[in-house]
Design a protein around this motif. Structure first.
Motif, PDB file in Angstrom:
ATOM      1  N   GLY A  13     -19.343  59.730 -17.458  1.00  0.00           N
ATOM      2  CA  GLY A  13     -18.690  59.883 -16.164  1.00  0.00           C
ATOM      3  C   GLY A  13     -18.917  58.730 -15.218  1.00  0.00           C
ATOM      4  N   GLU A  14     -19.439  57.624 -15.726  1.00  0.00           N
ATOM      5  CA  GLU A  14     -19.877  56.534 -14.861  1.00  0.00           C
ATOM      6  C   GLU A  14     -18.754  55.986 -13.970  1.00  0.00           C
ATOM      7  OE1 GLU A  14     -21.912  53.572 -17.168  1.00  0.00           O
ATOM      8  OE2 GLU A  14     -21.254  51.959 -15.828  1.00  0.00           O
ATOM      9  N   PHE A  15     -17.607  55.696 -14.585  1.00  0.00           N
ATOM     10  CA  PHE A  15     -16.551  55.045 -13.805  1.00  0.00           C
ATOM     11  C   PHE A  15     -15.884  56.026 -12.843  1.00  0.00           C
ATOM     12  CE2 PHE A  15     -17.134  52.604 -17.693  1.00  0.00           C
ATOM     13  CZ  PHE A  15     -17.564  51.421 -17.128  1.00  0.00           C
ATOM     14  N   ASP A  16     -15.764  57.273 -13.322  1.00  0.00           N
ATOM     15  CA  ASP A  16     -15.272  58.349 -12.463  1.00  0.00           C
ATOM     16  C   ASP A  16     -16.132  58.519 -11.232  1.00  0.00           C
ATOM     17  OD1 ASP A  16     -13.149  59.363 -13.679  1.00  0.00           O
ATOM     18  OD2 ASP A  16     -14.004  61.398 -13.914  1.00  0.00           O
ATOM     19  N   LEU A  17     -17.413  58.540 -11.513  1.00  0.00           N
ATOM     20  CA  LEU A  17     -18.403  58.752 -10.460  1.00  0.00           C
ATOM     21  C   LEU A  17     -18.329  57.638  -9.408  1.00  0.00           C
ATOM     22  CD1 LEU A  17     -22.113  59.233 -11.554  1.00  0.00           C
ATOM     23  CD2 LEU A  17     -21.486  57.713  -9.707  1.00  0.00           C
ATOM     24  N   ILE A  18     -18.202  56.407  -9.870  1.00  0.00           N
ATOM     25  CA  ILE A  18     -18.113  55.266  -8.944  1.00  0.00           C
ATOM     26  C   ILE A  18     -16.832  55.381  -8.123  1.00  0.00           C
ATOM     27  CG2 ILE A  18     -17.885  52.748  -8.784  1.00  0.00           C
ATOM     28  CD1 ILE A  18     -19.504  52.687 -11.494  1.00  0.00           C
ATOM     29  N   ALA A  19     -15.734  55.742  -8.806  1.00  0.00           N
ATOM     30  CA  ALA A  19     -14.449  55.861  -8.102  1.00  0.00           C
ATOM     31  C   ALA A  19     -14.507  56.974  -7.065  1.00  0.00           C
ATOM     32  CB  ALA A  19     -13.335  56.126  -9.107  1.00  0.00           C
ATOM     33  N   ARG A  20     -15.140  58.093  -7.428  1.00  0.00           N
ATOM     34  CA  ARG A  20     -15.161  59.253  -6.516  1.00  0.00           C
ATOM     35  C   ARG A  20     -16.044  59.031  -5.301  1.00  0.00           C
ATOM     36  NH1 ARG A  20     -15.515  62.310 -10.927  1.00  0.00           N
ATOM     37  NH2 ARG A  20     -17.724  62.693 -10.645  1.00  0.00           N
ATOM     38  N   HIS A  21     -17.214  58.447  -5.539  1.00  0.00           N
ATOM     39  CA  HIS A  21     -18.199  58.437  -4.452  1.00  0.00           C
ATOM     40  C   HIS A  21     -18.419  57.075  -3.788  1.00  0.00           C
ATOM     41  CE1 HIS A  21     -19.310  62.557  -5.164  1.00  0.00           C
ATOM     42  NE2 HIS A  21     -19.394  62.298  -6.463  1.00  0.00           N
ATOM     43  N   PHE A  22     -18.151  55.999  -4.513  1.00  0.00           N
ATOM     44  CA  PHE A  22     -18.592  54.702  -3.987  1.00  0.00           C
ATOM     45  C   PHE A  22     -17.476  53.666  -3.859  1.00  0.00           C
ATOM     46  CE2 PHE A  22     -22.446  56.496  -6.116  1.00  0.00           C
ATOM     47  CZ  PHE A  22     -23.134  56.786  -4.938  1.00  0.00           C
ATOM     48  N   THR A  23     -16.222  54.095  -3.944  1.00  0.00           N
ATOM     49  CA  THR A  23     -15.131  53.130  -3.823  1.00  0.00           C
ATOM     50  C   THR A  23     -14.294  53.448  -2.593  1.00  0.00           C
ATOM     51  OG1 THR A  23     -15.059  53.041  -6.221  1.00  0.00           O
ATOM     52  CG2 THR A  23     -13.232  52.023  -5.059  1.00  0.00           C
ATOM     53  N   ARG A  24     -14.218  52.476  -1.699  1.00  0.00           N
ATOM     54  CA  ARG A  24     -13.369  52.636  -0.511  1.00  0.00           C
ATOM     55  C   ARG A  24     -12.593  51.336  -0.301  1.00  0.00           C
ATOM     56  NH1 ARG A  24     -16.646  55.059   4.419  1.00  0.00           N
ATOM     57  NH2 ARG A  24     -17.699  53.070   4.285  1.00  0.00           N
ATOM     58  N   PRO A  25     -11.515  51.371   0.473  1.00  0.00           N
ATOM     59  CA  PRO A  25     -10.774  50.127   0.709  1.00  0.00           C
ATOM     60  C   PRO A  25     -11.701  49.086   1.343  1.00  0.00           C
ATOM     61  CG  PRO A  25      -9.624  52.024   1.660  1.00  0.00           C
ATOM     62  CD  PRO A  25     -10.957  52.509   1.212  1.00  0.00           C
ATOM     63  N   VAL A  26     -11.583  47.827   0.908  1.00  0.00           N
ATOM     64  CA  VAL A  26     -12.428  46.790   1.513  1.00  0.00           C
ATOM     65  C   VAL A  26     -11.915  46.463   2.911  1.00  0.00           C
ATOM     66  CG1 VAL A  26     -13.312  45.645  -0.547  1.00  0.00           C
ATOM     67  CG2 VAL A  26     -11.068  45.008   0.347  1.00  0.00           C
ATOM     68  N   ARG A  27     -12.831  46.016   3.733  1.00  0.00           N
ATOM     69  CA  ARG A  27     -12.437  45.616   5.087  1.00  0.00           C
ATOM     70  C   ARG A  27     -12.669  44.123   5.275  1.00  0.00           C
ATOM     71  NH1 ARG A  27     -15.212  50.581   8.350  1.00  0.00           N
ATOM     72  NH2 ARG A  27     -14.941  52.020   6.630  1.00  0.00           N
ATOM     73  N   ARG A  28     -13.938  43.740   5.258  1.00  0.00           N
ATOM     74  CA  ARG A  28     -14.241  42.325   5.534  1.00  0.00           C
ATOM     75  C   ARG A  28     -14.345  41.484   4.287  1.00  0.00           C
ATOM     76  NH1 ARG A  28     -18.972  42.129  10.009  1.00  0.00           N
ATOM     77  NH2 ARG A  28     -18.916  39.870   9.899  1.00  0.00           N
ATOM     78  N   ALA A  29     -14.839  42.105   3.182  1.00  0.00           N
ATOM     79  CA  ALA A  29     -15.047  41.331   1.955  1.00  0.00           C
ATOM     80  C   ALA A  29     -13.695  40.886   1.405  1.00  0.00           C
ATOM     81  CB  ALA A  29     -15.780  42.180   0.927  1.00  0.00           C
ATOM     82  N   ALA A  30     -13.698  39.787   0.633  1.00  0.00           N
ATOM     83  CA  ALA A  30     -12.449  39.329   0.011  1.00  0.00           C
ATOM     84  C   ALA A  30     -12.112  40.208  -1.191  1.00  0.00           C
ATOM     85  CB  ALA A  30     -12.585  37.867  -0.398  1.00  0.00           C
ATOM     86  N   LEU A  31     -13.153  40.782  -1.843  1.00  0.00           N
ATOM     87  CA  LEU A  31     -12.938  41.679  -2.988  1.00  0.00           C
ATOM     88  C   LEU A  31     -14.133  42.628  -3.086  1.00  0.00           C
ATOM     89  CD1 LEU A  31     -11.124  42.301  -5.495  1.00  0.00           C
ATOM     90  CD2 LEU A  31     -12.602  40.738  -6.787  1.00  0.00           C
ATOM     91  N   GLY A  32     -13.837  43.915  -3.276  1.00  0.00           N
ATOM     92  CA  GLY A  32     -14.915  44.912  -3.318  1.00  0.00           C
ATOM     93  C   GLY A  32     -15.152  45.467  -4.706  1.00  0.00           C
ATOM     94  N   VAL A  33     -15.457  46.765  -4.781  1.00  0.00           N
ATOM     95  CA  VAL A  33     -15.787  47.444  -6.039  1.00  0.00           C
ATOM     96  C   VAL A  33     -14.627  47.358  -7.033  1.00  0.00           C
ATOM     97  CG1 VAL A  33     -16.224  49.735  -7.035  1.00  0.00           C
ATOM     98  CG2 VAL A  33     -17.383  49.037  -4.922  1.00  0.00           C
ATOM     99  N   GLY A  34     -14.939  47.142  -8.338  1.00  0.00           N
ATOM    100  CA  GLY A  34     -13.915  47.265  -9.370  1.00  0.00           C
ATOM    101  C   GLY A  34     -13.742  46.073 -10.267  1.00  0.00           C
ATOM    102  N   ASP A  35     -14.234  44.916  -9.860  1.00  0.00           N
ATOM    103  CA  ASP A  35     -14.120  43.753 -10.752  1.00  0.00           C
ATOM    104  C   ASP A  35     -15.522  43.348 -11.192  1.00  0.00           C
ATOM    105  OD1 ASP A  35     -13.034  41.335 -12.017  1.00  0.00           O
ATOM    106  OD2 ASP A  35     -11.268  41.798 -10.789  1.00  0.00           O
ATOM    107  N   ASP A  36     -15.639  42.218 -11.891  1.00  0.00           N
ATOM    108  CA  ASP A  36     -16.955  41.805 -12.382  1.00  0.00           C
ATOM    109  C   ASP A  36     -17.868  41.332 -11.254  1.00  0.00           C
ATOM    110  OD1 ASP A  36     -16.694  42.308 -15.191  1.00  0.00           O
ATOM    111  OD2 ASP A  36     -15.162  40.768 -15.168  1.00  0.00           O
ATOM    112  N   CYS A  37     -17.274  40.777 -10.219  1.00  0.00           N
ATOM    113  CA  CYS A  37     -18.051  40.368  -9.042  1.00  0.00           C
ATOM    114  C   CYS A  37     -17.295  40.803  -7.790  1.00  0.00           C
ATOM    115  CB  CYS A  37     -18.172  38.841  -8.967  1.00  0.00           C
ATOM    116  SG  CYS A  37     -19.237  38.110 -10.203  1.00  0.00           S
TER     117      CYS A  37
END
Ligand code: ADP
Ligand code: MG
Length: 328
Positions: A13-37
């Motif tokens: 459930g790792e990727f599900d879990l990250i998507a459900r609890h720890f992924t939100r639209p980025v605001r200031r960063a150029a790229l947030g959760v979901g890629d290698d960096c």
């Protein structure tokens, strides 16, 4: 990948879990959760300030802590390091080992974590999630103009020693959890000091160019001040009576008060030094950021730390800060 004979069940459930609890639209960063960096875009010309803190169950928190408070504290202790450097929070990563996927725990943890993140305008941009004994490691990224970071090595003889807020309540709450003191109805309030500390980020920013040195109090006043003294090549004299304490702590036996104030740990207040000529400006910084500040002593040329009791006499005994690897 895992070197365990069987892949831990969390992996499912790792990727599900990250998507459900720890992924939100980025605001200031150029790229947030979901890629290698993740990609960060600090303000041009500013330096990055980076710090990590790990929380391990049984050592940094008790199993009784409500999940939202644990999420708050995991980020708060890291923000406190940025505050101590006078850095403005930008982004953080979260490395999490979980014994199992417990939805109620994760929802509470994420709520407490992200609420504090929003308060300070810092965003979660990545991390790692694995099965294992509960362990939380956060790395924070902040920014500060070159030459303006508050460091441990700038204290000079004659400087005043200041501290924010109140000291010792987190330690007193821990003593109550251990059953060594009874706090009655005050316990619910005091445990907040231990479980939900408020990082002094705005104060850290206001102290840029004003404080000569700074540190946040995580391991106890004496130990943490000791780092400043050692790095700065100076000593200090503190006035015990000046140490700010709650009414609840002030009602405890003198020996326990001293222990909590001088060696307590988990205060997450700022300790800093400033030239006496800046006294009024320091007080103004406290008022501007709504943080109580008190002067608790002076920096001396003579090495070592001296603590004066209410009678003006030096307290006997050596006070030590908390050291995870110190012999018991
Ligand atoms: P990789 O295998 O490339 O290191 P992962 O599969 O571990 O990447 O993670 C996938 C994405 O999810 C990455 O962008 C990573 O930063 C993010 N991530 C993993 N765990 C967390 C977490 N606890 N909180 C926030 N983001 C996470
Ligand atoms: Mg990768």
């Amino acid at each position: 990948m895992s070197v365990a004979p069987q892949r831990p069940s969390l992996a499912h459930g790792e990727f599900d879990l990250i998507a459900r609890h720890f992924t939100r639209p980025v605001r200031r960063a150029a790229l947030g959760v979901g890629d290698d960096c993740a990609l960060l875009q600090p303000t041009p010309g500013q330096q990055l300030a980076v710090s990590s803190d790990m929380l391990v169950e049984g050592r940094h928190f008790l199993a009784t802590v409500p999940p939202a408070r644990l999420g708050h504290k995991a980020l708060a202790v890291n923000l406190s390091d940025l505050a101590a450097c006078g850095a403005e929070p930008l982004a953080f990563t979260l490395a999490l080992a979980l014994p199992r996927v417990d939805e109620a725990f994760l929802a509470g943890f994420a709520q407490g974590l992200l609420a504090l993140a929003d308060t300070h305008g810092i965003e979660l941009v990545g991390g790692d999630t694995t099965a294992g004994p509960l362990n939380i490691c956060i790395t924070v990224f902040g920014q500060v103009p070159p030459g303006q970071a508050l460091l441990r090595n700038g204290a000079r003889p004659g400087d005043e020693v200041w501290v924010s807020g109140q000291l010792g309540d987190a330690r007193l709450a821990l003593e109550a959890f251990r059953g060594l003191v009874s706090l009655g109805p005050a316990f619910d309030h005091l445990r907040l000091a231990m479980e939900q500390p408020q990082p002094r980020v705005a104060l850290g920013l206001a102290l840029r160019g004003l404080a000569s040195s700074a540190i946040d109090l995580s391991d106890g006043l004496v130990g943490d001040l000791g780092h400043v003294l050692q790095r700065s090549g100076v000593g200090a004299t503190l006035q015990l009576a000046a140490l700010p304490r709650s009414d609840v702590l002030a009602a405890q036996p003198e020996a326990l008060q001293q222990e909590c104030l001088l060696a307590g740990g988990d205060d997450y207040e700022l300790l800093f030094t400033a030239a006496p000529a800046r006294h009024a400006e320091v007080l103004a910084a406290g008022r501007q950021t709504d943080v109580p500040l008190v002067c608790i002593g002076r920096i001396d040329a003579q090495p070592g730390l001296r603590v004066h009791g209410t009678d003006g006499q030096e307290l006997p005994g050596r006070w030590r800060g908390f050291d995870h690897f110190a012999a018991a």
